[in-house]
Design an enzyme around this catalytic site. Sequence first.
Site, PDB file in Angstrom:
ATOM      1  N   LYS A  97       7.596   8.208  -4.426  1.00 17.30           N
ATOM      2  CA  LYS A  97       7.600   7.755  -3.024  1.00 17.30           C
ATOM      3  C   LYS A  97       7.219   6.275  -2.930  1.00 17.30           C
ATOM      4  O   LYS A  97       6.130   5.871  -3.349  1.00 17.30           O
ATOM      5  CB  LYS A  97       6.618   8.609  -2.216  1.00 17.30           C
ATOM      6  CG  LYS A  97       6.387   8.121  -0.781  1.00 17.30           C
ATOM      7  CD  LYS A  97       5.423   9.040  -0.008  1.00 17.30           C
ATOM      8  CE  LYS A  97       5.054   8.475   1.351  1.00 17.30           C
ATOM      9  NZ  LYS A  97       4.108   9.344   2.089  1.00 17.30           N
ATOM     10  N   ASP A 122       2.665   2.612   5.565  1.00 17.49           N
ATOM     11  CA  ASP A 122       2.905   3.767   6.430  1.00 17.49           C
ATOM     12  C   ASP A 122       2.035   3.682   7.678  1.00 17.49           C
ATOM     13  O   ASP A 122       0.857   4.048   7.649  1.00 17.49           O
ATOM     14  CB  ASP A 122       2.614   5.060   5.656  1.00 17.49           C
ATOM     15  CG  ASP A 122       2.903   6.310   6.491  1.00 17.49           C
ATOM     16  OD1 ASP A 122       3.548   6.183   7.550  1.00 17.49           O
ATOM     17  OD2 ASP A 122       2.491   7.410   6.050  1.00 17.49           O
ATOM     18  N   LYS A 152      -0.336   6.440  13.382  1.00 14.55           N
ATOM     19  CA  LYS A 152      -1.636   6.872  12.859  1.00 14.55           C
ATOM     20  C   LYS A 152      -2.760   6.198  13.637  1.00 14.55           C
ATOM     21  O   LYS A 152      -2.561   5.107  14.181  1.00 14.55           O
ATOM     22  CB  LYS A 152      -1.773   6.434  11.388  1.00 14.55           C
ATOM     23  CG  LYS A 152      -0.897   7.184  10.408  1.00 14.55           C
ATOM     24  CD  LYS A 152      -1.169   6.695   8.988  1.00 14.55           C
ATOM     25  CE  LYS A 152      -0.272   7.394   7.990  1.00 14.55           C
ATOM     26  NZ  LYS A 152      -0.525   8.834   7.865  1.00 14.55           N
ATOM     27  N   ASP A 185       0.812   3.618  -0.132  1.00 16.79           N
ATOM     28  CA  ASP A 185       1.748   4.727   0.047  1.00 16.79           C
ATOM     29  C   ASP A 185       3.001   4.590  -0.832  1.00 16.79           C
ATOM     30  O   ASP A 185       3.935   5.378  -0.706  1.00 16.79           O
ATOM     31  CB  ASP A 185       2.127   4.852   1.535  1.00 16.79           C
ATOM     32  CG  ASP A 185       2.371   6.290   1.963  1.00 16.79           C
ATOM     33  OD1 ASP A 185       1.957   7.210   1.240  1.00 16.79           O
ATOM     34  OD2 ASP A 185       2.999   6.490   3.033  1.00 16.79           O
ATOM     35  N   ASP A 199       5.587  10.601  11.028  1.00 18.72           N
ATOM     36  CA  ASP A 199       4.579  10.339  10.002  1.00 18.72           C
ATOM     37  C   ASP A 199       4.794  11.220   8.764  1.00 18.72           C
ATOM     38  O   ASP A 199       4.169  10.993   7.734  1.00 18.72           O
ATOM     39  CB  ASP A 199       3.181  10.544  10.592  1.00 18.72           C
ATOM     40  CG  ASP A 199       2.101   9.879   9.755  1.00 18.72           C
ATOM     41  OD1 ASP A 199       2.452   9.077   8.858  1.00 18.72           O
ATOM     42  OD2 ASP A 199       0.909  10.154  10.001  1.00 18.72           O
ATOM     43  N   GLU A 232       7.164  11.045   6.744  1.00 11.04           N
ATOM     44  CA  GLU A 232       8.319  10.236   6.339  1.00 11.04           C
ATOM     45  C   GLU A 232       8.595  10.311   4.843  1.00 11.04           C
ATOM     46  O   GLU A 232       9.734  10.134   4.404  1.00 11.04           O
ATOM     47  CB  GLU A 232       8.082   8.779   6.755  1.00 11.04           C
ATOM     48  CG  GLU A 232       7.236   7.918   5.791  1.00 11.04           C
ATOM     49  CD  GLU A 232       5.791   8.389   5.626  1.00 11.04           C
ATOM     50  OE1 GLU A 232       5.300   9.113   6.513  1.00 11.04           O
ATOM     51  OE2 GLU A 232       5.163   8.048   4.604  1.00 11.04           O
ATOM     52  N   ARG A 274       8.648  12.756   2.642  1.00  5.72           N
ATOM     53  CA  ARG A 274       9.579  13.808   2.227  1.00  5.72           C
ATOM     54  C   ARG A 274      11.022  13.459   2.581  1.00  5.72           C
ATOM     55  O   ARG A 274      11.960  13.925   1.927  1.00  5.72           O
ATOM     56  CB  ARG A 274       9.145  15.148   2.848  1.00  5.72           C
ATOM     57  CG  ARG A 274       9.122  15.153   4.352  1.00  5.72           C
ATOM     58  CD  ARG A 274       8.315  16.312   4.914  1.00  5.72           C
ATOM     59  NE  ARG A 274       6.859  16.089   4.806  1.00  5.72           N
ATOM     60  CZ  ARG A 274       5.943  16.969   5.216  1.00  5.72           C
ATOM     61  NH1 ARG A 274       6.318  18.127   5.759  1.00  5.72           N
ATOM     62  NH2 ARG A 274       4.661  16.692   5.081  1.00  5.72           N
TER      63      ARG A 274
HETATM   64  N1  BES Z   1       1.132   8.830   3.518  1.00  6.21           N
HETATM   65  C1  BES Z   1       0.693   9.941   4.264  1.00  6.21           C
HETATM   66  C2  BES Z   1      -0.219  10.878   3.471  1.00  6.21           C
HETATM   67  C3  BES Z   1      -1.544  10.339   3.031  1.00  6.21           C
HETATM   68  C4  BES Z   1      -2.685  10.621   3.756  1.00  6.21           C
HETATM   69  C5  BES Z   1      -1.672   9.624   1.855  1.00  6.21           C
HETATM   70  C6  BES Z   1      -3.919  10.158   3.334  1.00  6.21           C
HETATM   71  C7  BES Z   1      -2.911   9.141   1.430  1.00  6.21           C
HETATM   72  C8  BES Z   1      -4.031   9.422   2.172  1.00  6.21           C
HETATM   73  C9  BES Z   1       1.904  10.760   4.739  1.00  6.21           C
HETATM   74  O1  BES Z   1       3.049  10.043   4.987  1.00  6.21           O
HETATM   75  C10 BES Z   1       1.499  11.418   6.011  1.00  6.21           C
HETATM   76  O2  BES Z   1       1.284  10.716   6.962  1.00  6.21           O
HETATM   77  N2  BES Z   1       1.440  12.752   6.006  1.00  6.21           N
HETATM   78  C11 BES Z   1       1.091  13.489   7.158  1.00  6.21           C
HETATM   79  C12 BES Z   1       2.029  14.683   7.241  1.00  6.21           C
HETATM   80  C13 BES Z   1       1.914  15.443   8.523  1.00  6.21           C
HETATM   81  C14 BES Z   1       2.464  14.611   9.661  1.00  6.21           C
HETATM   82  C15 BES Z   1       2.679  16.727   8.368  1.00  6.21           C
HETATM   83  C16 BES Z   1      -0.359  13.940   7.015  1.00  6.21           C
HETATM   84  O3  BES Z   1      -0.766  14.316   5.930  1.00  6.21           O
HETATM   85  O4  BES Z   1      -1.073  13.888   8.002  1.00  6.21           O
HETATM   86 ZN    ZN Z   2       3.272   8.279   3.949  1.00  2.00          ZN
HETATM   87 MN    MN Z   3       3.119   9.281   6.951  1.00  2.00          MN
END
Ligand code: BES
Ligand code: ZN
Ligand code: MN
Length: 498
Positions: free
Chosen positions: A262, A267, A274, A285, A344, A346, A348
């Site tokens: 990824k 992000d 966020k 990220d 968010d 994104e 996947r």
């Molecule tokens: N990049 C984040 C995940 C992340 C969170 C990485 C904390 C490192 C530290 C990812 O893109 C994300 O925002 N995931 C969301 C998914 C949700 C919207 C289903 C998450 O984990 O909140």
């Molecule tokens: Zn992310």
């Molecule tokens: Mn995200």
Amino acid sequence: MTAPKLALTDSDLHSSKVDALVIGTVQGAGGLELAAGAETVDAAFDGSLTDVLATLGATGKAEEVVKLPSLGRVTAPLVIAVGLGKPDADGTVGEERVRRASGAAARALGGKKRAATALSALHLGAAVEGTLLGAYSFTAYKSEPGDGPVARVDLVTPAEGTKRAHTAALKAATAIAEAVTTARDLVNTPPNDLYPGSFADRAAELGRSVGLEVEVLDEKALRKGGFGGILGVGAGSTRQPRLVRLSYRGSKTGKKVALVGKGITFDTGGISIKPAGGMDEMTSDMSGAAAVVAAVVLAAKLKYPLEVTATVPMAENMPSGAAYRPGDVLTMYGGKTVEVLNTDAEGRLILADAIVRACEDGPDYLIETATLTGAQVVALGKRTAGVMGSDEFRDRVAATGTAVGESAWAMPLPEELRGDLDSRLADLANVTGHRWGGMLAAGIFLREFVAEGVQWAHVDIAGPAYNSGGPHGYTGKGGTGTPVRTIAAVLADIAANG
Ligand code: BES
Ligand code: ZN
Ligand code: MN
């Protein structure tokens, strides 16, 4: 930063003309003990070294650093005793303990010209990796970079093995540490300087430097190819997305391995934005992308008898008038449609495009890694990656990661979560309507894009990729370079055992 120069030495530590000697200590059954390799130093102290160190408070606890002025007992003015912790049941000290102690020693040696270490007598490769990684710091943006790491470290040669084997071990471990350092540098470069275009340039340059085949798709090419996931996520940024492919063909008959990582260079969450607190960490990220770029370059350097291709999607997830929105339906590479319910989620989306593309090459194995979910950190904490995928390969990747000191744990893909990804409009939605098993739901989503017959592992490194706390062992603040060593070890294992 210039890395310390490392050299093997056969001379006795006690007469070594260096600024500091590093020796190991362990928590033995009866208290503090010296680890192997410190014998001549102890003799120079008339066998009283353990007592002297104990007086200074040494216990042998893992990563404990105790400094002792030598007062002329040995040539070096300073002795640094580093704790290795409790020996394993068979009385030996495991590789990861040597790696961590070497890292702690390297941090304590900062600014010195020359040191010699006895830790390499316990495990040469681990001492090399720990020393180089512990000495790492990212100072590219500092006006005053400070002392810098120790300039040179002499490594006591292990008693067992040939000179040739030791030289080879030093070389391989150095290459592995350099690959981790490359990944750390990419992660630590701030997002105003590392964005899809500049990241692609750096990846291409790294690839070309070792003779890899390089392909970079820019926005126009992505549009032509139908990479709807990468384009959708990248739409909100003025920095246009990329898909980079780096191929190493080390064998025509060996196994074919696809790597996918990824590469979200920042992000924000996009329209599903966020909260401000901690958002700066989303500079990391693209850690999965950094790791697979470094790993394919390493595969070429170490000449693994394999075919390895890294497929790396790069995009910046920003909110803007041009951004993709909750409610959009994207047509992914290969034709599957996805309803976006949260911008968010994104990672996947860009990974799905890349996985489909990677599977077109007909790989035997697919290792994909991503800072994918906050749920990974909730489930396993900051230092243990979650591994999902095909049962056997998943277990192999998790066990290999843990064996090389990148803690990893196999996680399930519960079938009932697939239904929660059903979409009113499209083939599937990018999130479930709830937060339960968030790491696993992301894995279930990705599984939809993996071709039949490919042995697949998905490594969620949301926690382990970035150290937000203080330094420990061979890990400083910021990008850790995880899971470069896991991937390297899995590739070596596939090369050896299929
Ligand atoms: N990049 C984040 C995940 C992340 C969170 C990485 C904390 C490192 C530290 C990812 O893109 C994300 O925002 N995931 C969301 C998914 C949700 C919207 C289903 C998450 O984990 O909140
Ligand atoms: Zn992310
Ligand atoms: Mn995200």
